[in-house]
Design a protein around this motif. Structure first.
Motif, short mmCIF file in Angstrom:
data_model
loop_
_atom_site.label_atom_id
_atom_site.label_comp_id
_atom_site.label_asym_id
_atom_site.label_seq_id
_atom_site.Cartn_x
_atom_site.Cartn_y
_atom_site.Cartn_z
N SER A 287 4.40 12.90 -0.69
CA SER A 287 4.05 11.74 0.20
C SER A 287 2.30 11.94 0.50
O SER A 287 1.67 10.96 0.86
CB SER A 287 4.54 11.31 1.29
OG SER A 287 4.58 12.25 2.19
N VAL A 293 1.83 6.99 -3.82
CA VAL A 293 2.92 6.33 -2.85
C VAL A 293 2.89 4.76 -2.96
O VAL A 293 3.65 3.94 -3.20
CB VAL A 293 2.51 6.37 -1.47
CG1 VAL A 293 3.13 5.75 -0.39
CG2 VAL A 293 2.86 8.07 -1.07
N VAL A 296 4.49 3.78 -6.35
CA VAL A 296 6.07 3.74 -6.25
C VAL A 296 6.32 2.33 -5.64
O VAL A 296 7.19 1.61 -6.03
CB VAL A 296 6.70 4.83 -5.17
CG1 VAL A 296 8.13 4.36 -5.03
CG2 VAL A 296 6.47 6.06 -6.15
N GLU A 297 5.70 1.86 -4.55
CA GLU A 297 5.81 0.66 -3.99
C GLU A 297 5.66 -0.39 -4.76
O GLU A 297 6.41 -1.51 -4.58
CB GLU A 297 4.75 0.41 -2.75
CG GLU A 297 5.10 1.58 -1.64
CD GLU A 297 4.06 1.22 -0.37
OE1 GLU A 297 3.02 0.52 -0.56
OE2 GLU A 297 4.17 2.00 0.55
N PRO A 301 9.68 0.37 -6.68
CA PRO A 301 10.35 0.40 -5.56
C PRO A 301 11.53 0.85 -5.29
O PRO A 301 11.91 1.14 -4.16
CB PRO A 301 10.18 -1.29 -5.16
CG PRO A 301 10.26 -1.80 -6.50
CD PRO A 301 9.64 -1.03 -7.53
N GLY A 304 11.59 4.09 -3.86
CA GLY A 304 10.92 4.32 -2.43
C GLY A 304 11.80 5.38 -1.15
O GLY A 304 10.88 5.76 -0.51
#
Length: 498
Positions: A287, A293, A296-297, A301, A304
């Motif tokens: 992370s 990060v 991914v969001e 997702p 996540g």
């Protein structure tokens, strides 16, 4: 490392803005940058001096962290007052965009006007014809599907993409209706790859240099969190203690190592892995990279919950400073543009983010030659592994060493990805269960943080110098570092109390 004309102009603007802010005449003299950077005598990069200065105004607004189009004296006044516009970390400079008039597919002289005419046969829109014994693409009918290129036996049809689009692995930047670049912030993760790629300097990042200088001049306790990739950024012969000493000369109260925060992260992430994998989830990802990060969001997702809940080394180091001195102004200094976006998630911990390029501009503005700074020896309080976080594979090494010491029964099968396209591919495979790995180190920049868009040195050289610097550390891994364990325990107690 090659320095382009775009880079020279950007750095000169930042240095001039820094100098004026330090000397206290920013509002009075801000417009002088227009004539000092772009003179009537040249050099000329665009059609006329008026176009050059229109672009430069946009660049100055970004350097002041003010909206494009703000009158310069007004922008300077706002910056001196500490105002920062609510802007993304990465922004388009409209006047600088060349609108790249490029047709995506082009028939070259390699065309033989063969009998098969596979290009014509494969085109779903009949957009290809033969003109003067050579294939010709009708751009009004072409839908840029690429079938012609794939079908040509001679490879005579080539594909050309705009540099900014090619650099963005997430397809977050495209040409708009007027061919000017448009950033889709629903997809963009502020990695800065497009900024580096654009040969016209039409993409820039906002800077808080003036706001930071004002905070220093006002006598605040300003702490610098120095990322481990600082090694070699100001020349291979410049010693770490000289860089730390130069930062002190700028008026910073103290310089702290983000590598120590990396040690704390290694301890926390290794514990999270041993606890959660495979008991609660099939794998865990790092992370520490904010661009990953955010990717991914926005793009995957469903994965996540597999991203480590451990904060980044920047945030871990900032927590320690704020716990020691709640009134501190905390400034992260590193190679990363995406950290500017991450900092906004932690407004109570991170006040400012500077790239190494911006720090260099402050040195120039203050008249400091880092190579001439006399300073005592610098002894790192971080471990070898903590310092190694800055290069690709470094986080994996740190977590592997920590797991081996603290949870020897845990089976760690690591994989690593560099670049957002590779990150997306690897993570998708792990989601499908088609990759034999249970830990993913994901870095948005090739080579890791040493390859970030805010660096000033060749990433290969930085990586080598970083290895030498890390090898001189007093301890090898985070579990051997009492300072890291104390920092981690402090965070844990604080979180429990909260």
């Amino acid at each position: 490392m090659q320095v382009s004309e775009v880079t020279k102009i950007r750095r000169k603007v930042l240095a001039e803005v820094s100098r004026m802010a330090l000397e206290g005449d920013l509002v009075e003299n801000i417009a002088d940058i227009l004539s000092t950077v772009v003179s009537e005598d040249g050099p000329r990069y665009r059609c006329c001096v008026h176009k050059e200065r229109a672009v430069l105004k946009d660049r100055i607004n970004m350097a002041l962290s003010q909206p494009i189009g703000t009158p310069l004296t007004e922008a300077a006044g706002r910056a001196l007052a500490g105002e920062r516009a609510d802007l993304p970390a990465v922004n388009l400079l409209p006047e600088a965009c060349d609108r790249c008039p490029i047709d995506k597919f082009l028939v070259t002289d390699a065309c033989r006007n063969c009998l098969a005419h596979n290009c014509i046969a494969s085109c779903p829109k009949k957009a290809i014809m033969v003109v003067q014994n050579r294939a010709y693409i009708d751009k009004t009918a072409c839908i840029e599907c690429g079938m012609c290129k794939r079908s040509c036996a001679y490879g005579a049809i080539i594909e050309i993409s705009r540099p900014c689009e090619r650099a963005c692995d997430l397809k977050a930047i495209v040409a708009g209706s007027d061919r000017r670049a448009v950033i889709d912030y629903d997809k963009c993760v502020q990695c800065g790859a497009c900024k580096v790629a654009c040969p016209f300097g039409a993409i820039s990042e906002r800077s808080d240099i003036v706001q930071l200088i004002q905070r220093i001049k006002a006598g605040h306790s300003v702490y610098a969190l120095l990322a481990p990739a600082f090694i070699g950024q100001f020349g291979p012969k410049v010693r770490p203690e000289q860089i730390v000493g130069a930062i002190g000369r700028l008026g910073f109260h103290s310089v702290r190592e983000v590598a120590l925060g990396a040690d704390a992260v290694a301890l926390a992430e290794a514990g999270e892995f041993a606890r959660a994998v495979p008991a609660e989830q099939p794998y865990l990802t790092t992370s520490c990279c904010p661009a990953f990060v955010a990717m991914v969001e926005k793009h995957l997702p469903d994965a996540g919950e597999r991203v480590s809940t451990t904060v980044s080394p920047m945030v871990a180091a900032a927590k320690t400073v704020k716990e020691e001195d709640p009134s501190a102004t905390v400034v992260f200094i590193g190679p990363c543009v995406a950290k500017k976006a991450e900092a906004r998630r932690y407004p109570d911990l991170i006040d400012f983010v500077l790239t190494f390029e911006e720090l260099a501009a402050m040195f120039v503005g203050a008249g400091l030659n880092v190579a001439e700074i006399e300073a005592g020896a610098h002894i790192s309080v971080a471990s070898r592994d903590g310092i190694g976080f800055a290069r690709a594979g470094g986080v994996t090494q740190a977590v592997c060493d920590t797991v081996a010491k603290l949870a020897p029964g845990a089976e760690l099968k690591p994989q690593r990805a560099e670049g957002l396209a590779d990150c997306l591919d690897m993570l998708s495979k792990m989601q499908r269960g088609s990759l034999d790995a249970n830990f993913l180190e994901a870095m948005a920049c090739t080579g890791g943080c040493v390859g970030g868009p805010g660096t000033m040195a060749d990433p290969r050289l930085t990586a080598k110098l970083l290895e030498l610097y890390a090898a001189a550390a007093q301890v090898a891994a985070a579990p051997d570092n009492p300072a890291a364990k104390a920092e981690n325990d402090l965070h844990r107690r604080k979180n429990s109390a909260g």
